[in-house]
Design a protein around this motif. Structure first.
Motif, PDB file in Angstrom:
ATOM      1  N   HIS A 175       0.951  -1.165  -0.071  1.00 31.68           N
ATOM      2  CA  HIS A 175      -0.274  -0.042  -0.179  1.00 31.68           C
ATOM      3  C   HIS A 175       0.950   1.518   0.086  1.00 31.68           C
ATOM      4  O   HIS A 175       0.140   2.172  -0.861  1.00 31.68           O
ATOM      5  CB  HIS A 175      -0.814  -0.115   1.039  1.00 31.68           C
ATOM      6  CG  HIS A 175      -1.944   1.299   1.086  1.00 31.68           C
ATOM      7  ND1 HIS A 175      -2.767   1.535   0.250  1.00 31.68           N
ATOM      8  CD2 HIS A 175      -1.560   2.465   2.555  1.00 31.68           C
ATOM      9  CE1 HIS A 175      -3.650   2.575   0.908  1.00 31.68           C
ATOM     10  NE2 HIS A 175      -2.548   3.024   2.142  1.00 31.68           N
ATOM     11  N   PRO A 200      -5.346  -0.437  -2.714  1.00 34.05           N
ATOM     12  CA  PRO A 200      -6.177  -0.012  -1.719  1.00 34.05           C
ATOM     13  C   PRO A 200      -5.857  -1.110  -1.123  1.00 34.05           C
ATOM     14  O   PRO A 200      -5.793  -2.277  -1.819  1.00 34.05           O
ATOM     15  CB  PRO A 200      -7.234  -0.174  -2.846  1.00 34.05           C
ATOM     16  CG  PRO A 200      -6.574   0.579  -4.186  1.00 34.05           C
ATOM     17  CD  PRO A 200      -5.675  -0.714  -4.219  1.00 34.05           C
ATOM     18  N   SER A 249      -7.914  -2.392   0.677  1.00 30.49           N
ATOM     19  CA  SER A 249      -9.994  -3.027   0.531  1.00 30.49           C
ATOM     20  C   SER A 249      -9.962  -4.106  -0.600  1.00 30.49           C
ATOM     21  O   SER A 249      -8.360  -4.603  -1.086  1.00 30.49           O
ATOM     22  CB  SER A 249     -10.581  -1.864  -0.158  1.00 30.49           C
ATOM     23  OG  SER A 249     -10.182  -1.366  -1.629  1.00 30.49           O
ATOM     24  N   SER A 276     -16.421  -8.338  -0.268  1.00 34.24           N
ATOM     25  CA  SER A 276     -17.143  -8.912   0.577  1.00 34.24           C
ATOM     26  C   SER A 276     -17.231 -10.561   0.703  1.00 34.24           C
ATOM     27  O   SER A 276     -17.438 -10.733   1.522  1.00 34.24           O
ATOM     28  CB  SER A 276     -18.481  -7.918   0.168  1.00 34.24           C
ATOM     29  OG  SER A 276     -18.781  -8.308  -0.708  1.00 34.24           O
ATOM     30  N   GLY A 291      -6.842  -3.603  -5.473  1.00 37.24           N
ATOM     31  CA  GLY A 291      -6.893  -3.491  -3.988  1.00 37.24           C
ATOM     32  C   GLY A 291      -6.439  -5.208  -3.932  1.00 37.24           C
ATOM     33  O   GLY A 291      -5.429  -6.118  -4.593  1.00 37.24           O
ATOM     34  N   CYS A 299      -7.623  -9.655  -3.363  1.00 36.41           N
ATOM     35  CA  CYS A 299      -8.384 -10.458  -3.523  1.00 36.41           C
ATOM     36  C   CYS A 299      -7.516 -12.107  -3.676  1.00 36.41           C
ATOM     37  O   CYS A 299      -6.471 -12.041  -3.099  1.00 36.41           O
ATOM     38  CB  CYS A 299      -9.355 -10.357  -4.338  1.00 36.41           C
ATOM     39  SG  CYS A 299      -8.149 -10.296  -6.373  1.00 36.41           S
ATOM     40  N   LEU A 306      -7.633  -7.076   7.404  1.00 35.34           N
ATOM     41  CA  LEU A 306      -7.438  -5.649   6.549  1.00 35.34           C
ATOM     42  C   LEU A 306      -7.178  -4.552   7.482  1.00 35.34           C
ATOM     43  O   LEU A 306      -6.564  -3.233   7.185  1.00 35.34           O
ATOM     44  CB  LEU A 306      -9.085  -5.057   5.866  1.00 35.34           C
ATOM     45  CG  LEU A 306      -8.523  -5.336   4.599  1.00 35.34           C
ATOM     46  CD1 LEU A 306      -9.702  -5.313   3.896  1.00 35.34           C
ATOM     47  CD2 LEU A 306      -7.749  -5.236   3.626  1.00 35.34           C
ATOM     48  N   LYS A 357      -4.360  -2.003   7.482  1.00 37.13           N
ATOM     49  CA  LYS A 357      -4.081  -0.883   7.726  1.00 37.13           C
ATOM     50  C   LYS A 357      -3.419  -0.257   9.528  1.00 37.13           C
ATOM     51  O   LYS A 357      -2.643   0.545   9.765  1.00 37.13           O
ATOM     52  CB  LYS A 357      -6.267  -0.436   8.396  1.00 37.13           C
ATOM     53  CG  LYS A 357      -6.240  -0.385   7.122  1.00 37.13           C
ATOM     54  CD  LYS A 357      -8.069  -0.408   6.411  1.00 37.13           C
ATOM     55  CE  LYS A 357      -8.628  -0.386   5.506  1.00 37.13           C
ATOM     56  NZ  LYS A 357     -10.113  -0.311   5.463  1.00 37.13           N
ATOM     57  N   SER A 366      -8.589   2.431  10.920  1.00 35.86           N
ATOM     58  CA  SER A 366      -9.061   1.033  10.836  1.00 35.86           C
ATOM     59  C   SER A 366     -10.022   0.304  11.391  1.00 35.86           C
ATOM     60  O   SER A 366     -10.692   1.698  12.061  1.00 35.86           O
ATOM     61  CB  SER A 366      -8.082  -0.315  11.438  1.00 35.86           C
ATOM     62  OG  SER A 366      -8.107  -1.774  11.652  1.00 35.86           O
ATOM     63  N   THR A 367     -10.855  -0.517  11.861  1.00 30.76           N
ATOM     64  CA  THR A 367     -12.461  -0.916  11.816  1.00 30.76           C
ATOM     65  C   THR A 367     -11.989  -2.051  12.381  1.00 30.76           C
ATOM     66  O   THR A 367     -11.021  -2.428  13.059  1.00 30.76           O
ATOM     67  CB  THR A 367     -13.417  -1.198  11.211  1.00 30.76           C
ATOM     68  OG1 THR A 367     -12.722  -2.260  10.160  1.00 30.76           O
ATOM     69  CG2 THR A 367     -13.403  -0.393   9.960  1.00 30.76           C
TER      70      THR A 367
END
Length: 306
Positions: free
Chosen positions: A145, A151, A153, A156, A183, A185, A207, A211, A218-219
């Motif tokens: 990155h 990216p 990302s 889903s 991104g 995959c 991810l 991040k 981040s989440t």
């Protein structure tokens, strides 16, 4: 088009198994990372490099780190993807490819466990990868990155293998989606390919770690709660596993017990009869309620991780 603008070797990666001098490759400007699993326990030969990725990471269980081997420059096309004549480009479509040594296949995991191997000591089952392994992959993604603008990302849908094979989980990109993708995959997402690796990888956690390593927002990471479906064929081999015990306890908890003793780790006729009760409770009838677990009924049962 500008190509090869970033650093071409990943810091710390061994260059002892380079194949670029033998096979060459196209210059690119990478904007995608594709994750594979090798379905083995050691560094592959890749047919002398004929099907090699950009890099391979191999677990060092004693050090709790991944060891890295680089086979092609970052911005040089590798060879691990199928590319059909007359269709889209795959290997040369600005893709960096990482093979992660280990398995995503529940049947392979079960075979290795039956042979006496110990998960996270002798092999990695990537859908349940230990955090130290995910963090090492995440550090690589963070580097891609910051140094190559890939990216952090991706898709889903990361269905479990073997559902992920071909397009069983509806996860594979079509021509337009693949050409537009930027991104991270899995092999399971790449157009023109059929392989289902890396299966139900915890992509959200990966991810989040990436991040964090890159210093990006981040989440929160949510721990996986439930055991991935080990595959229908696994049960027909009369397995002995903690998974069977966990399954039986859930069947008792939902009021579907046909046990006189147990449940225990050995798959028995009592397990099958109990599971048939669960299938009937879900509304299945006839052959669909024969007691042999399927992916949908398994997911509904929510068997805890073991």
């Amino acid at each position: 088009m500008t190509t090869r603008t970033g650093p071409q070797t990943y810091p710390g990666a061994s260059q002892a198994h380079r194949y670029q001098g033998k096979f060459g490759g196209d210059d690119m400007e990478v904007n995608v990372v594709v994750l594979h699993t090798t379905e083995g326990r050691t560094l592959p030969d890749y047919g002398g490099g004929a099907s090699a990725p950009t890099l391979t990471c191999v677990p060092d269980f004693a050090a709790r780190r991944l060891k890295w081997w680089q086979h092609f420059d970052i911005d040089t096309s590798a060879r691990a993807l199928l590319n059909l004549a007359g269709g889209v480009e795959t290997n040369t479509n600005n893709v960096c490819q990482l093979e992660m040594v280990g398995t995503c296949d529940p049947a392979t995991r079960a075979k290795w466990l039956k042979a006496g191997l110990v998960q996270d000591k002798d092999f990695i089952y990537w859908p349940q990868a230990p955090d130290w392994a995910l963090r090492d992959v995440a550090e690589f993604l963070a580097w891609m990155h910051t140094k190559h603008s890939v990216p952090l990302s991706g898709p889903s849908k990361w269905p479990a293998y073997p559902t992920s094979y071909a397009n069983g989980g509806g996860q594979r990109m079509n021509d337009a989606a693949w050409n537009a993708f930027r991104g991270v995959c899995g092999h399971m997402h790449v157009d023109e390919n059929s392989h289902g690796d890396p299966g139900a990888l915890d992509f959200a956690k990966l991810l989040a770690f990436a991040k964090e390593a890159a210093g990006a927002p981040s989440t929160p990471v949510v721990e996986a709660k439930y055991e991935p479906f080990p595959g229908a064929a696994w049960f027909r081999k009369n397995p002995r596993s903690a998974i069977v015990t966990a399954l039986g306890k859930r069947l008792v908890a939902v009021g579907c017990s046909a046990y006189e003793d147990g449940p225990g780790p050995q798959w028995t006729e009592a397990d099958r009869k109990s599971y048939a009760r669960w299938q009937r409770k879900l509304g299945y009838t006839g052959a669909a309620a024969d007691g042999w677990p399927g992916a949908t009924s398994w997911a509904a049962l929510k068997v805890p991780n073991v």
